[in-house]
Design a protein around this motif. Sequence first.
Motif, short mmCIF file in Angstrom:
data_model
loop_
_atom_site.label_atom_id
_atom_site.label_comp_id
_atom_site.label_asym_id
_atom_site.label_seq_id
_atom_site.Cartn_x
_atom_site.Cartn_y
_atom_site.Cartn_z
N GLY A 234 13.66 -37.52 6.30
CA GLY A 234 13.37 -39.01 5.84
C GLY A 234 13.67 -39.17 4.46
N THR A 235 14.01 -38.41 3.69
CA THR A 235 14.45 -38.48 2.27
C THR A 235 16.09 -39.29 2.29
N PRO A 236 16.08 -40.52 1.89
CA PRO A 236 17.37 -41.03 1.80
C PRO A 236 17.85 -40.23 0.77
N GLY A 237 19.48 -40.31 0.84
CA GLY A 237 20.51 -39.88 -0.31
C GLY A 237 21.09 -38.72 -0.04
N THR A 238 21.59 -38.10 -0.72
CA THR A 238 22.57 -36.87 -0.77
C THR A 238 21.89 -35.59 -1.43
N VAL A 239 22.63 -34.58 -1.07
CA VAL A 239 22.23 -33.37 -1.75
C VAL A 239 22.42 -33.43 -3.26
N THR B 247 31.31 -42.94 -13.51
CA THR B 247 29.74 -42.86 -12.84
C THR B 247 29.85 -42.47 -11.48
N VAL B 248 28.71 -41.75 -11.11
CA VAL B 248 28.37 -41.16 -9.76
C VAL B 248 27.48 -41.86 -8.93
N LEU B 249 27.65 -42.01 -7.85
CA LEU B 249 26.60 -42.57 -6.71
C LEU B 249 26.40 -41.71 -5.54
N ALA C 121 14.57 -53.61 1.71
CA ALA C 121 15.59 -52.79 0.99
C ALA C 121 14.82 -52.57 -0.41
N SER C 122 14.98 -51.22 -0.94
CA SER C 122 14.09 -50.85 -1.91
C SER C 122 15.00 -49.70 -2.54
N ALA C 123 14.51 -48.95 -3.61
CA ALA C 123 15.18 -47.83 -4.12
C ALA C 123 14.13 -46.64 -4.16
N GLY C 124 13.19 -46.86 -3.28
CA GLY C 124 11.88 -45.88 -3.24
C GLY C 124 10.93 -45.98 -4.67
N ARG D 143 31.96 -42.45 -4.91
CA ARG D 143 30.66 -42.47 -4.11
C ARG D 143 30.89 -41.07 -3.49
N VAL D 144 29.84 -40.22 -3.86
CA VAL D 144 29.95 -38.89 -3.18
C VAL D 144 29.82 -38.83 -1.78
N ARG D 145 30.43 -38.59 -0.84
CA ARG D 145 30.03 -38.74 0.42
C ARG D 145 30.71 -37.16 1.20
N HIS E 199 11.02 -35.04 -4.72
CA HIS E 199 9.80 -34.67 -4.44
C HIS E 199 9.35 -35.30 -3.34
N PHE E 200 8.34 -34.44 -2.53
CA PHE E 200 7.64 -34.97 -1.41
C PHE E 200 6.26 -34.15 -1.30
N ASP E 201 5.47 -34.85 -1.10
CA ASP E 201 3.98 -34.12 -0.62
C ASP E 201 3.83 -33.16 -1.76
N GLY F 124 23.86 -41.48 -2.30
CA GLY F 124 23.59 -42.45 -1.33
C GLY F 124 23.03 -43.66 -1.84
N GLY F 125 22.97 -43.97 -3.15
CA GLY F 125 22.66 -45.10 -3.80
C GLY F 125 21.04 -45.28 -3.37
N SER F 126 20.38 -44.28 -3.10
CA SER F 126 18.92 -44.90 -2.92
C SER F 126 17.91 -44.80 -4.00
N ASN F 127 18.33 -44.67 -5.43
CA ASN F 127 17.51 -44.23 -6.23
C ASN F 127 17.96 -45.00 -7.51
N VAL F 128 18.97 -45.94 -7.36
CA VAL F 128 19.63 -46.79 -8.45
C VAL F 128 19.45 -48.22 -8.52
N LEU F 129 19.57 -48.78 -9.67
CA LEU F 129 19.70 -50.26 -9.91
C LEU F 129 20.88 -50.50 -10.50
N TYR G 290 19.19 -46.46 -13.93
CA TYR G 290 20.06 -47.72 -13.85
C TYR G 290 21.60 -47.47 -14.32
N LEU G 291 22.42 -48.24 -13.26
CA LEU G 291 23.69 -47.85 -13.75
C LEU G 291 24.63 -48.94 -14.08
N GLY G 292 25.40 -48.94 -14.98
CA GLY G 292 26.45 -50.39 -15.38
C GLY G 292 25.87 -51.55 -16.21
C1 FAD Z 1 12.82 -45.62 1.21
C2 FAD Z 1 13.01 -44.58 0.23
C3 FAD Z 1 12.11 -43.57 0.15
C4 FAD Z 1 12.27 -42.36 -0.81
N1 FAD Z 1 11.69 -41.34 -0.67
C5 FAD Z 1 11.77 -40.52 -1.86
C6 FAD Z 1 10.94 -39.32 -1.79
O1 FAD Z 1 10.06 -38.91 -0.98
N2 FAD Z 1 11.11 -38.41 -2.78
C7 FAD Z 1 12.02 -38.72 -3.68
O2 FAD Z 1 12.11 -37.74 -4.76
N3 FAD Z 1 12.78 -39.63 -3.46
C8 FAD Z 1 12.61 -40.59 -2.68
N4 FAD Z 1 13.48 -41.76 -2.95
C9 FAD Z 1 14.54 -41.77 -3.84
C10 FAD Z 1 15.89 -41.14 -3.43
O3 FAD Z 1 15.78 -41.13 -2.13
C11 FAD Z 1 16.05 -40.14 -4.13
O4 FAD Z 1 15.87 -39.95 -5.34
C12 FAD Z 1 17.39 -39.31 -3.61
O5 FAD Z 1 17.14 -38.03 -4.13
C13 FAD Z 1 18.50 -40.08 -4.48
O6 FAD Z 1 19.76 -39.39 -3.86
P1 FAD Z 1 21.04 -40.47 -3.84
O7 FAD Z 1 22.05 -39.60 -3.13
O8 FAD Z 1 20.93 -41.50 -2.91
O9 FAD Z 1 21.24 -40.72 -5.51
P2 FAD Z 1 21.57 -42.03 -5.96
O10 FAD Z 1 20.48 -42.95 -5.92
O11 FAD Z 1 23.09 -42.37 -5.51
O12 FAD Z 1 21.73 -41.50 -7.34
C14 FAD Z 1 20.84 -41.14 -8.30
C15 FAD Z 1 21.17 -40.46 -9.56
O13 FAD Z 1 21.60 -39.33 -9.24
C16 FAD Z 1 23.16 -39.50 -9.79
N5 FAD Z 1 23.92 -38.37 -8.65
C17 FAD Z 1 24.17 -38.80 -7.45
N6 FAD Z 1 24.93 -37.70 -6.93
C18 FAD Z 1 25.28 -36.88 -7.98
C19 FAD Z 1 25.87 -35.93 -7.89
N7 FAD Z 1 26.73 -35.25 -6.93
N8 FAD Z 1 25.98 -35.12 -9.24
C20 FAD Z 1 25.38 -35.45 -10.31
N9 FAD Z 1 24.56 -36.86 -10.16
C21 FAD Z 1 24.38 -37.21 -9.22
C22 FAD Z 1 23.57 -40.68 -9.94
O14 FAD Z 1 24.59 -40.73 -10.79
C23 FAD Z 1 22.13 -41.43 -10.21
O15 FAD Z 1 21.81 -41.29 -11.68
C24 FAD Z 1 13.18 -42.71 -1.71
C25 FAD Z 1 14.30 -43.89 -1.80
C26 FAD Z 1 13.82 -44.80 -0.65
C27 FAD Z 1 14.75 -46.12 -0.62
#
Ligand code: FAD
Length: 328
Positions: free
Chosen positions: A138-143, A75-77, A233-236, A96-98, A152-154, A79-84, A320-322
């Motif tokens: 300001g978009t949380p998370g990783t590439v 399972t891949v995580l 704390a939220s997931a967007g 945890r891909v960093r 997506h944004f704007d 930044g953990g910013s769009n998961v529950l 949803y993970l897990g």
């Molecule tokens: C305050 C806040 C604001 C936000 N604003 C926006 C916004 O403006 N626009 C927007 O689109 N989203 C937004 N989000 C949601 C989130 O930031 C994005 O969806 C972001 O792209 C998720 O990236 P992550 O690395 O945190 O992924 P995670 O939450 O860790 O994972 C999300 C999904 O991607 C998968 N994943 C992660 N890394 C990989 C990889 N290397 N290869 C394959 N799968 C992978 C995971 O398995 C999971 O299914 C926001 C979240 C927060 C908390």
Amino acid sequence: MPDQFSDGDRRPALSHDTARRLRSAFGDRVGHRAPLARLTTFRTGGVADWLLETRSPDDIVTAVRLTEDLGIPLTVLGGGSNVLVGDGGVQGLVLRVRHGAVARVDACSVRADSGVTINGLVRWTVHRGLGGLERWAGTPGTVGGGIRGNAHFDGRLLGDIVTAVGLVDSTGRVARVPADDMGFGYDVSRVQHSAELVLWAEFRVAAGAVADLRAAARRSLAFRKRTQPLDRASAGCVFQNPRPDDGPLPDGVPRSAGALIDLAGLKGHRVGGAAVSEVHGNFIVNEGGASAREVRALIDRCRAAVRERFGIVLREELVYLGEFETEE
Ligand SMILES: Cc1cc2nc3c(=O)[nH]c(=O)nc-3n(C[C@H](O)[C@H](O)[C@H](O)COP(=O)(O)OP(=O)(O)OC[C@H]3O[C@@H](n4cnc5c(N)ncnc54)[C@H](O)[C@@H]3O)c2cc1C
């Protein structure tokens, strides 16, 4: 579609052979029974059988091949910013891909490893006078997470500025995939259906004045500050905005999941420690100590209320993970 390469019907990940081979590949970097809540922006969820923080795309490929060989789920995580993450935790190995590198490919593109944060990539490009990514400030998370969900944004999609993506499939085969073959759409990419993992992505950039790029980045940050509950704390956004083919809406009602939740009277609604944000109807916030079960119950309540009021069935943007407890 679960974000795992295979499902274990028990916890095979805890066998001695698994432990020995994970440790022989990654040494002390592999954690056992590792809490995941602190690795997500929602701050909920149970433990991972095994946890590895990757340092490079090579680590990801090694982990894919090893877990395939061991027959344990991966399972891949990002930044953990769009998961529950479920309260029952995650079986098998969680990556945890960093970390990773950003590099210039040529005059009009840059390549970033999947573990680079979107904000890190924005800073890297803006600092060098390369325009294209500044509005993603300001978009949380990783590439990797951004590519998987096509952030997506704007009104714009991250995939619109991608030229190619490096993917590894569940057998460990690596490929360079042109953007046209990535299946990018609103909140969609092929990665969601193929169980491939993102290793890196290349983005189109163009020369720009550093001051202008910084100003554009600041405008994005200010917009987020005004419209999102960034102090909680939220997931967007929990739900995708409904599409035209999801059904008609009354005149004047926008195709926005947040607006529908607000109009259904749910702003501020709570289940345990989880609440619908007063600032943005599509954000559920963890007010402290919320369980994944509570968050999920609130998500279900929002969906039911919007369906009852508008006849639209909202789909999750959040993943949803897990393991989740099932309702009796
Ligand atoms: C305050 C806040 C604001 C936000 N604003 C926006 C916004 O403006 N626009 C927007 O689109 N989203 C937004 N989000 C949601 C989130 O930031 C994005 O969806 C972001 O792209 C998720 O990236 P992550 O690395 O945190 O992924 P995670 O939450 O860790 O994972 C999300 C999904 O991607 C998968 N994943 C992660 N890394 C990989 C990889 N290397 N290869 C394959 N799968 C992978 C995971 O398995 C999971 O299914 C926001 C979240 C927060 C908390």
